[in-house]
Motif scaffolding. Sequence first.
Motif, PDB file in Angstrom:
ATOM      1  N   ARG A  22       0.876  -1.178   0.000  1.00 63.72           N
ATOM      2  CA  ARG A  22       0.000   0.000   0.000  1.00 63.72           C
ATOM      3  C   ARG A  22       0.909   1.222   0.000  1.00 63.72           C
ATOM      4  NH1 ARG A  22      -4.837  -0.301   2.066  1.00 63.72           N
ATOM      5  NH2 ARG A  22      -4.975  -1.749   0.349  1.00 63.72           N
ATOM      6  N   PRO A  23       0.801   2.088  -1.016  1.00 60.70           N
ATOM      7  CA  PRO A  23       1.648   3.282  -1.029  1.00 60.70           C
ATOM      8  C   PRO A  23       1.234   4.272   0.056  1.00 60.70           C
ATOM      9  CG  PRO A  23       0.145   3.308  -2.898  1.00 60.70           C
ATOM     10  CD  PRO A  23      -0.057   1.992  -2.192  1.00 60.70           C
ATOM     11  N   ALA A  24       2.157   5.103   0.463  1.00 62.71           N
ATOM     12  CA  ALA A  24       1.900   6.075   1.532  1.00 62.71           C
ATOM     13  C   ALA A  24       0.756   7.020   1.179  1.00 62.71           C
ATOM     14  CB  ALA A  24       3.169   6.872   1.821  1.00 62.71           C
ATOM     15  N   ARG A  25       0.616   7.354  -0.080  1.00 57.56           N
ATOM     16  CA  ARG A  25      -0.416   8.306  -0.497  1.00 57.56           C
ATOM     17  C   ARG A  25      -1.476   7.626  -1.376  1.00 57.56           C
ATOM     18  NH1 ARG A  25       2.062  12.411   1.639  1.00 57.56           N
ATOM     19  NH2 ARG A  25       4.032  13.294   1.063  1.00 57.56           N
ATOM     20  N   ALA A  26      -1.948   6.478  -0.920  1.00 62.02           N
ATOM     21  CA  ALA A  26      -3.004   5.779  -1.654  1.00 62.02           C
ATOM     22  C   ALA A  26      -4.261   6.640  -1.653  1.00 62.02           C
ATOM     23  CB  ALA A  26      -3.299   4.431  -0.998  1.00 62.02           C
ATOM     24  N   PHE A  60      -0.915 -10.963   3.206  1.00 66.38           N
ATOM     25  CA  PHE A  60      -0.123 -11.068   4.428  1.00 66.38           C
ATOM     26  C   PHE A  60      -1.015 -10.764   5.626  1.00 66.38           C
ATOM     27  CE2 PHE A  60       3.559  -9.527   1.666  1.00 66.38           C
ATOM     28  CZ  PHE A  60       4.101 -10.783   1.526  1.00 66.38           C
ATOM     29  N   ASP A  61      -0.621 -11.260   6.782  1.00 65.17           N
ATOM     30  CA  ASP A  61      -1.301 -10.948   8.031  1.00 65.17           C
ATOM     31  C   ASP A  61      -0.245 -10.937   9.129  1.00 65.17           C
ATOM     32  OD1 ASP A  61      -3.347 -10.397   9.802  1.00 65.17           O
ATOM     33  OD2 ASP A  61      -3.964 -12.488  10.008  1.00 65.17           O
ATOM     34  N   ALA A  62      -0.456 -10.143  10.140  1.00 64.54           N
ATOM     35  CA  ALA A  62       0.431 -10.054  11.302  1.00 64.54           C
ATOM     36  C   ALA A  62       1.865  -9.723  10.903  1.00 64.54           C
ATOM     37  CB  ALA A  62       0.380 -11.349  12.124  1.00 64.54           C
ATOM     38  N   GLN A  63       2.011  -8.883   9.877  1.00 65.77           N
ATOM     39  CA  GLN A  63       3.350  -8.492   9.426  1.00 65.77           C
ATOM     40  C   GLN A  63       3.850  -7.291  10.215  1.00 65.77           C
ATOM     41  OE1 GLN A  63       0.536  -8.209   7.719  1.00 65.77           O
ATOM     42  NE2 GLN A  63       0.537  -6.467   6.344  1.00 65.77           N
ATOM     43  N   SER A  64       5.165  -7.101  10.246  1.00 68.45           N
ATOM     44  CA  SER A  64       5.741  -5.980  10.992  1.00 68.45           C
ATOM     45  C   SER A  64       5.511  -4.640  10.299  1.00 68.45           C
ATOM     46  CB  SER A  64       7.241  -6.204  11.208  1.00 68.45           C
ATOM     47  OG  SER A  64       7.897  -6.295   9.956  1.00 68.45           O
ATOM     48  N   ASP A  65       5.267  -4.652   8.993  1.00 66.70           N
ATOM     49  CA  ASP A  65       5.011  -3.427   8.242  1.00 66.70           C
ATOM     50  C   ASP A  65       3.654  -3.568   7.552  1.00 66.70           C
ATOM     51  OD1 ASP A  65       4.846  -1.358   6.375  1.00 66.70           O
ATOM     52  OD2 ASP A  65       6.952  -1.505   5.794  1.00 66.70           O
ATOM     53  N   PRO A  66       2.629  -2.865   8.034  1.00 59.85           N
ATOM     54  CA  PRO A  66       1.287  -3.034   7.473  1.00 59.85           C
ATOM     55  C   PRO A  66       1.144  -2.563   6.025  1.00 59.85           C
ATOM     56  CG  PRO A  66       1.303  -1.267   9.077  1.00 59.85           C
ATOM     57  CD  PRO A  66       2.654  -1.914   9.139  1.00 59.85           C
ATOM     58  N   SER A  67       2.148  -1.878   5.482  1.00 60.16           N
ATOM     59  CA  SER A  67       2.049  -1.480   4.074  1.00 60.16           C
ATOM     60  C   SER A  67       2.202  -2.695   3.151  1.00 60.16           C
ATOM     61  CB  SER A  67       3.092  -0.417   3.724  1.00 60.16           C
ATOM     62  OG  SER A  67       4.391  -0.963   3.692  1.00 60.16           O
ATOM     63  N   PHE A  68       2.817  -3.767   3.626  1.00 60.04           N
ATOM     64  CA  PHE A  68       2.919  -4.986   2.822  1.00 60.04           C
ATOM     65  C   PHE A  68       1.565  -5.680   2.831  1.00 60.04           C
ATOM     66  CE2 PHE A  68       7.395  -4.316   3.891  1.00 60.04           C
ATOM     67  CZ  PHE A  68       7.948  -4.385   2.624  1.00 60.04           C
ATOM     68  N   ARG A  69       1.005  -5.891   1.644  1.00 57.67           N
ATOM     69  CA  ARG A  69      -0.361  -6.406   1.543  1.00 57.67           C
ATOM     70  C   ARG A  69      -0.443  -7.860   1.116  1.00 57.67           C
ATOM     71  NH1 ARG A  69      -2.843  -4.215   4.741  1.00 57.67           N
ATOM     72  NH2 ARG A  69      -4.772  -4.772   3.711  1.00 57.67           N
ATOM     73  N   GLY A  70       0.456  -8.325   0.228  1.00 57.07           N
ATOM     74  CA  GLY A  70       0.378  -9.702  -0.232  1.00 57.07           C
ATOM     75  C   GLY A  70       1.521 -10.026  -1.169  1.00 57.07           C
ATOM     76  N   MET A  71       1.550 -11.283  -1.619  1.00 54.11           N
ATOM     77  CA  MET A  71       2.645 -11.745  -2.458  1.00 54.11           C
ATOM     78  C   MET A  71       2.128 -12.756  -3.462  1.00 54.11           C
ATOM     79  SD  MET A  71       6.165 -13.582  -1.213  1.00 54.11           S
ATOM     80  CE  MET A  71       5.606 -15.268  -1.209  1.00 54.11           C
ATOM     81  N   ILE A  92      -3.677  -0.063 -10.894  1.00 55.70           N
ATOM     82  CA  ILE A  92      -4.137   1.018 -11.773  1.00 55.70           C
ATOM     83  C   ILE A  92      -4.776   2.138 -10.957  1.00 55.70           C
ATOM     84  CG2 ILE A  92      -5.813   1.605 -13.579  1.00 55.70           C
ATOM     85  CD1 ILE A  92      -5.334  -1.284 -14.680  1.00 55.70           C
ATOM     86  N   ALA A  93      -5.554   1.779  -9.933  1.00 60.47           N
ATOM     87  CA  ALA A  93      -6.238   2.775  -9.093  1.00 60.47           C
ATOM     88  C   ALA A  93      -5.298   3.475  -8.111  1.00 60.47           C
ATOM     89  CB  ALA A  93      -7.375   2.097  -8.322  1.00 60.47           C
ATOM     90  N   GLY A  94      -4.063   3.006  -7.991  1.00 59.47           N
ATOM     91  CA  GLY A  94      -3.115   3.624  -7.072  1.00 59.47           C
ATOM     92  C   GLY A  94      -3.245   3.152  -5.635  1.00 59.47           C
ATOM     93  N   ARG A  95      -4.091   2.160  -5.377  1.00 63.91           N
ATOM     94  CA  ARG A  95      -4.252   1.627  -4.015  1.00 63.91           C
ATOM     95  C   ARG A  95      -3.138   0.655  -3.661  1.00 63.91           C
ATOM     96  NH1 ARG A  95      -7.004   3.595   0.041  1.00 63.91           N
ATOM     97  NH2 ARG A  95      -7.406   1.517   0.811  1.00 63.91           N
ATOM     98  N   LEU A  96      -2.513   0.059  -4.671  1.00 62.89           N
ATOM     99  CA  LEU A  96      -1.386  -0.840  -4.449  1.00 62.89           C
ATOM    100  C   LEU A  96      -0.243  -0.465  -5.383  1.00 62.89           C
ATOM    101  CD1 LEU A  96      -3.080  -4.371  -4.259  1.00 62.89           C
ATOM    102  CD2 LEU A  96      -2.220  -2.991  -2.347  1.00 62.89           C
ATOM    103  N   THR A  97       0.945  -0.718  -4.918  1.00 66.70           N
ATOM    104  CA  THR A  97       2.140  -0.669  -5.748  1.00 66.70           C
ATOM    105  C   THR A  97       2.848  -1.998  -5.517  1.00 66.70           C
ATOM    106  OG1 THR A  97       4.054   0.656  -6.386  1.00 66.70           O
ATOM    107  CG2 THR A  97       3.596   0.479  -4.023  1.00 66.70           C
ATOM    108  N   TYR A  98       3.990  -2.210  -6.118  1.00 60.77           N
ATOM    109  CA  TYR A  98       4.607  -3.533  -5.993  1.00 60.77           C
ATOM    110  C   TYR A  98       6.107  -3.478  -6.191  1.00 60.77           C
ATOM    111  CZ  TYR A  98       4.592  -3.373 -11.097  1.00 60.77           C
ATOM    112  OH  TYR A  98       4.792  -2.987 -12.398  1.00 60.77           O
ATOM    113  N   ASP A  99       6.734  -4.546  -5.748  1.00 53.57           N
ATOM    114  CA  ASP A  99       8.151  -4.809  -5.997  1.00 53.57           C
ATOM    115  C   ASP A  99       8.236  -6.165  -6.678  1.00 53.57           C
ATOM    116  OD1 ASP A  99       9.329  -2.530  -4.540  1.00 53.57           O
ATOM    117  OD2 ASP A  99       8.441  -3.506  -2.794  1.00 53.57           O
ATOM    118  N   VAL A 100       9.087  -6.266  -7.678  1.00 52.55           N
ATOM    119  CA  VAL A 100       9.307  -7.528  -8.390  1.00 52.55           C
ATOM    120  C   VAL A 100      10.748  -7.949  -8.141  1.00 52.55           C
ATOM    121  CG1 VAL A 100       9.330  -8.675 -10.638  1.00 52.55           C
ATOM    122  CG2 VAL A 100       7.687  -6.861 -10.192  1.00 52.55           C
TER     123      VAL A 100
END
Length: 127
Positions: A22-26, A60-71, A92-100
Amino acid sequence: MARNYPDIPHEFDVVTLVVLRRPARAPELTEAELDDLQARHLAYRAALRRDGVIVANGPFDAQSDPSFRGMSIFACDPAEAARLTDGDPSVIAGRLTYDVMEWWVAAGTLGFPLATGPVGERRVMPD
């Protein structure tokens, strides 16, 4: 180098990971908009799984950084995984970003029993 140390594998299975964040400015959305977007996001990921492009996927659940949403683990190279992730409605909506990234694990330690084809490739660590 790895061949000189018995506990370091010589061969690796290399798979493509996409970590959703989740980006900081979603953008702020109404509850109805969020529900609709989440449904479209899940449908998009499910279609990629049905097509055999995603072989493992989940939040993801119970992660140390809540900005991480899934994999997701993709059965393609990182460039294709990025291209496909760019088409995710939540991206596309800007609610998620990602790392590859590529993830190197000891050969034979991962299994994907529902995969319909090869996942990643076998590589040897360069000396």
